[in-house]
Design a protein around this motif. Structure first.
Motif, PDB file in Angstrom:
ATOM      1  N   GLN A 123       0.466  -1.434  -0.344  1.00 19.61           N
ATOM      2  CA  GLN A 123       0.114   0.086   0.372  1.00 19.61           C
ATOM      3  C   GLN A 123       0.734   1.322   0.033  1.00 19.61           C
ATOM      4  O   GLN A 123       0.490   2.524   0.200  1.00 19.61           O
ATOM      5  N   PHE A 126       1.398   5.761  -4.503  1.00 20.44           N
ATOM      6  CA  PHE A 126       0.322   6.977  -4.692  1.00 20.44           C
ATOM      7  C   PHE A 126      -0.001   5.987  -4.971  1.00 20.44           C
ATOM      8  O   PHE A 126       0.059   5.088  -6.397  1.00 20.44           O
ATOM      9  N   ASP A 127      -1.813   7.024  -5.322  1.00 22.07           N
ATOM     10  CA  ASP A 127      -2.684   6.427  -7.040  1.00 22.07           C
ATOM     11  C   ASP A 127      -2.746   8.170  -7.636  1.00 22.07           C
ATOM     12  O   ASP A 127      -3.184   7.247  -9.205  1.00 22.07           O
ATOM     13  N   LEU A 128      -2.510   8.897  -7.537  1.00 22.21           N
ATOM     14  CA  LEU A 128      -2.672   9.807  -8.850  1.00 22.21           C
ATOM     15  C   LEU A 128      -2.078  10.532  -8.570  1.00 22.21           C
ATOM     16  O   LEU A 128      -1.105  10.841  -7.531  1.00 22.21           O
ATOM     17  N   PRO A 129      -1.955  11.166 -10.303  1.00 18.01           N
ATOM     18  CA  PRO A 129      -0.604  12.688  -9.934  1.00 18.01           C
ATOM     19  C   PRO A 129      -0.943  14.129  -9.400  1.00 18.01           C
ATOM     20  O   PRO A 129      -2.377  14.295  -8.847  1.00 18.01           O
ATOM     21  N   VAL A 132       1.058  13.369  -4.499  1.00 18.77           N
ATOM     22  CA  VAL A 132       1.682  13.388  -3.213  1.00 18.77           C
ATOM     23  C   VAL A 132       3.043  13.382  -3.397  1.00 18.77           C
ATOM     24  O   VAL A 132       3.265  13.937  -4.350  1.00 18.77           O
ATOM     25  N   TYR A 134       6.702  13.427  -3.581  1.00 14.21           N
ATOM     26  CA  TYR A 134       7.305  11.582  -3.943  1.00 14.21           C
ATOM     27  C   TYR A 134       8.521  12.086  -3.358  1.00 14.21           C
ATOM     28  O   TYR A 134       9.361  10.776  -2.948  1.00 14.21           O
ATOM     29  N   LYS A 162       7.164  -4.616  -6.505  1.00 18.88           N
ATOM     30  CA  LYS A 162       5.711  -4.425  -8.194  1.00 18.88           C
ATOM     31  C   LYS A 162       5.980  -3.303  -7.674  1.00 18.88           C
ATOM     32  O   LYS A 162       5.483  -2.584  -7.312  1.00 18.88           O
ATOM     33  N   LYS A 164       3.193  -2.196  -8.854  1.00 17.99           N
ATOM     34  CA  LYS A 164       1.737  -1.873  -8.301  1.00 17.99           C
ATOM     35  C   LYS A 164       0.479  -2.968  -8.117  1.00 17.99           C
ATOM     36  O   LYS A 164       1.283  -4.694  -8.587  1.00 17.99           O
ATOM     37  N   GLU A 165      -0.767  -2.394  -7.199  1.00 18.65           N
ATOM     38  CA  GLU A 165      -1.338  -3.252  -6.722  1.00 18.65           C
ATOM     39  C   GLU A 165      -0.516  -3.797  -5.606  1.00 18.65           C
ATOM     40  O   GLU A 165      -0.072  -4.761  -5.491  1.00 18.65           O
ATOM     41  N   PRO A 166      -1.992  -3.726  -4.549  1.00 15.27           N
ATOM     42  CA  PRO A 166      -2.941  -2.999  -4.757  1.00 15.27           C
ATOM     43  C   PRO A 166      -2.477  -1.083  -4.735  1.00 15.27           C
ATOM     44  O   PRO A 166      -3.642  -0.664  -5.437  1.00 15.27           O
ATOM     45  N   ARG A 167      -1.417  -0.413  -4.480  1.00 15.39           N
ATOM     46  CA  ARG A 167      -0.962   0.852  -4.477  1.00 15.39           C
ATOM     47  C   ARG A 167      -1.253   0.511  -6.096  1.00 15.39           C
ATOM     48  O   ARG A 167      -0.770  -0.127  -6.642  1.00 15.39           O
ATOM     49  N   MET A 168      -1.691   1.650  -6.872  1.00 12.31           N
ATOM     50  CA  MET A 168      -1.349   2.208  -7.968  1.00 12.31           C
ATOM     51  C   MET A 168      -0.009   1.812  -9.092  1.00 12.31           C
ATOM     52  O   MET A 168       0.555   2.383  -9.816  1.00 12.31           O
ATOM     53  N   HIS A 169       0.729   3.313  -7.428  1.00 15.10           N
ATOM     54  CA  HIS A 169       1.900   2.965  -8.141  1.00 15.10           C
ATOM     55  C   HIS A 169       2.751   2.790  -6.882  1.00 15.10           C
ATOM     56  O   HIS A 169       2.593   3.183  -5.777  1.00 15.10           O
ATOM     57  N   THR A 174      10.947  -1.325  -9.148  1.00 13.39           N
ATOM     58  CA  THR A 174      12.006  -2.902  -9.770  1.00 13.39           C
ATOM     59  C   THR A 174      13.090  -2.620  -8.976  1.00 13.39           C
ATOM     60  O   THR A 174      13.679  -2.477  -7.714  1.00 13.39           O
TER      61      THR A 174
END
Lengths: 325, 325, 325, 325
Positions: A123, A126-129, A132, A134, A162, A164-169, A174
């Motif tokens: 988790q 972040f999810d959206l531009p 946050v 960074y 990973k 993404k998932e569950p957080r979108m980013h 990597t």
């Protein structure tokens, strides 16, 4: 080859659509027993907290009864309380709660003799531009992992990246990004979980990423599965990307990896014991296939970086000699 | 805001289908003149070798006549001779040839007063599984860049990462991977070209990558464009991913970037001067929009990591106040 | 199995970086001779116009001399003149020019005895949001193909779909979209080129798309190669996605495809004759592997839709029996 | 503009990691009340079965009390019982169970005055290569939808396509594929849910897909949200792909869509009422922005298919006039 599994393979699966779950509840002890039935599972990566009411002693006994060792303890830092982040949560109280849970996981690791606490901050990110800062999120991500690593001299920390998932980013996205963070943290006891599926998902060349991590001295544990490369589908080993899977296992042999290789599967619609066996069967067959590779021929291909010779080697290895025209 | 461009923006485009090219040949001097007509281009990233017959003096004169400075010299280490790799080519003679070309580029940089040689090893990497020894390819990639960096104390080297094209997997693939390599090389004079489009293509959050590179002291130069995130389409700035583009320019302001921002466009089907102007127009409008952001409000959003507040801020900024219901 | 190739496999390759081309120029006649050297190429898909100065008679003679038939004639409707679209070009004069070229291709098909004119409108579509009226572009796409189909009763038209490249969004993008358009056009003489690589690139299940097209009576021709699923890399058959490639060839057997299977490769960095042979070698080996599939077992797997049994079948087929534990 | 929502927006969210859910349980009645609090929600797409113990009368009363109409009834054909498929399940008993549930949904639609039963067969498809007989799976997919459509003359059926999730490959994957299936079924009462997010996820141009569906007379209902284009993230409208979202709403205006536009959001970590309001606020702002487009100018851009003019139009619309240099 030695095998292990993430205990979740044998647990109850749910997703946002099948909210009534894909099967009945499974206790931690029942999951260990299922792992035991596979027949080749030496070690488990075990989530903490255990399912309700299960004690450390019960887990230790179940492991012993099934001839299994604890390999990693993985704290649940991605459940409801941590939905907006564990180490990167904007609320310092939630960050403290995450660290407290990790502290417990460290203690459980010691009690069960597991050398590693695995951190998968699913988790964190972040999810959206524009959502946050960074730099601050990254600082918090480093601070959290460092703090856990400092908790105990005998328990090391492995980060599972990973994209993404569950957080979108996700912050730890990597192999290379994780190496950058590990260098920034400057501790020797922080390493990487090289998950074949997460590497495919990140569009890495998994064998390349494995070597990079290993050459940095940060390969702490290995997980395997397959996916369609656009999501962490957690499917049986070698069921989709067989050639790259073969190459990944070849790389494991090259680095003389003699520790267990853990299954990271989510057999939503299948029997988990059979799903595990299917992957182990394929890994053994891959291992036997690697025995058949002419290593001098491969070295020659690599010396020349010859794609057609690589293609023919793989064709002969996986399809046998084609009939003469 | 100060602007520049990669000289290729004004050149002749060809691809594997329109083999007769999208337009007529353009000499290096003609391209400089076209850059001059844009009206806002202060600096150019210039490919070397120049087009046939053009001398360094002619380039210097053309630059001066158009009020433009040389910002980077970018050697052509991805043309026919280097199709199987420049620094990572399996043939040591080709590797030497690549280094010799880079040596010339370093000299041209000094002659034209450009502070930086940009390296974009677009053919370095691999195409197929099992084709290469990843460790050796990475070793060669590091060795090549280090060697160029050591050529001259006054000229620094900037690596432009991209995940692929023309090579199907490029060695310098992401911001983090490039940072890992730079750390391995251990030189202060090697940095990164932060290309907004390559970052989008790599599925990075470009503003995040920019900060990461800058915080490592490796942000040497900045290029901008847009794409569909699955290929390096090199389209006008902000034409597809406007919100993330805005966030990237906000990050540039946060780090107080006061050097030129270079266009990296391939206007295959458009007039290049108009294509450049269209991007510059959008960047100025983005800059003005950033002026309108309430930075205290943004700091509060970031403090709370609030996605809905971020959404509303962007909506108000880009769409204006919605009518009262 | 019968084999063929797109003639471009044997031609000169160029891209936007290696603008001096990956190799020397190759005339249409030389390319036919190279195809002849492969040893298994029965038919060719031939681009028109031929390279400069080559006549229809010369092509006919070269084909005869090499024991090759013309399978498709593919007009060059994606070169400089058609950079902004062939059938969908906003300029009616360019659209007329495209149709005139197709008319010539139809005549050449008749002269060479090729049953099919292949249309690959690689520049038809759009690049940016808000650029086009989608309905009008689609109307023009249908009008163009219909017009070509109506040119001659003896020559049928096959559309080769691809999601993008060189246009960033191509009108004929997927198998299903092409079927929708064919239904709208209402002609029996318009079908589809089922290109395995384009299907992988479109994230289709290629065997599924093949059946869908065939069940609609629109499977006119088949092309094969492999790629990394995010670009049309045109690599050797089965070099990356071996399992899905195997499944595609199984589907070809199920529909009793007895016509040639054409290679669609771009061996940028390899010898084209060897690249073609490498793919043909793999296809023969795949064919032999399919012979070894227990079709009753497969039918049972399909009856139960059993993923683990499918996994085991593939493992046994490609890796052989794993050693007993 | 008229607004609606999928009732799930206001429900309880769970995923495979946060198995303790992102929030407390929410009954169908409570979800309707939450929808009522948004202030602009005229209609709801309502899942059936309702949460435990809730009756049709209670739902009708709750809708009336909140001034909301039932727009679609969407049967839960993707929960545990249907994990291996609803209409395409290999077991005929499960297929019958799915149809029985759909029959109930049809009755509930009539009782609540909803004109449409929405079918989203999220488990129909396959997971691995070689797992299924694609022709049979497609036949079953068509048979299932046709059977539901035939259940009642007054209730029509709308198919919601998505490429994947939860099934790794879904049968109804894209707009075009769904149109192909609808043509095969040959009924007038089967149409399409055009979901902006699913269209972005499928890498379609959403405005293009909308027109294609509408021109085939199959646009039955519209849902909106945004995502990162590689997963169905169900984020607020216009929060990531603002330009394409604007273009989609422009297309809705062009086709004179005067029916409700439904939110399809999963605000895992946010307050759902605020998440809905944030999207509605943005849609109103988009609508106001569309009012400001010079339609003659846009028609001229489309006539010329001019990407730079499109870029400038969008820049001016969203960023305002850039300051004069």
């Amino acid at each position: 080859m030695r095998f292990g599994a993430g205990i979740w393979l044998f647990g109850q699966f749910v997703d946002r659509y099948a909210t009534d779950a894909y099967g009945p509840p499974v206790s931690t002890v029942e999951a260990i027993e299922a792992a035991g039935r596979v027949g080749d599972v030496e070690v488990l990566d075990i989530n903490y907290p255990f399912t309700e009411g299960v004690t450390v002693d019960e887990v230790r006994d179940a492991l012993a009864a099934n001839g299994i060792s604890a390999w990693c303890i993985t704290p649940h830092i991605y459940t409801r309380d941590f939905q907006a982040g564990a180490f990167t949560n904007p609320d310092p109280r939630v960050r403290a709660q995450a660290l407290a849970l990790c502290e417990e996981a460290v203690q459980v690791a010691k009690q069960l003799g597991a050398p590693t606490v695995k951190l998968w901050p699913g988790q964190d990110g972040f999810d959206l531009p524009m959502q946050v800062d960074y730099r601050e999120v990254w600082r918090l991500a480093l601070e959290g992992v460092s703090t856990v690593a400092a908790m105990d001299d005998d328990v090391r920390v492995a980060i599972e990246y990973k994209t993404k998932e569950p957080r979108m980013h996700m912050s730890w996205s990597t192999a290379a990004r994780t190496l950058v963070g590990i260098t920034q943290m400057g501790r020797e006891d922080i390493g990487i979980v090289m998950d074949l599926g997460h590497s495919l998902f990140a569009k890495e060349a998994p064998a390349d990423a494995l070597h990079l991590v290993n050459d940095h001295g940060r390969l702490f544990t290995v997980e395997v599965n397959d996916n369609w490369r656009e999501w962490d589908d957690d499917q049986p080993v070698g069921s989709i990307h067989l050639i790259e899977t073969l190459e990944f296992f070849l790389a494991l042999r090259q680095i003389e990896w003699d520790q267990p290789i853990l299954l990271d599967q989510f057999p939503f619609r299948e029997d988990p014991v059979e799903a595990a066996r299917s992957s182990i069967n394929t890994m053994k067959a891959i291992d036997a296939a690697i025995d058949r590779i002419d290593m001098a021929q491969l070295a020659d291909i690599h010396e020349r970086q010859d794609p057609l010779a690589a293609h023919r080697l793989v064709t002969e290895l996986l399809l046998g000699q084609a009939p003469v025209a």
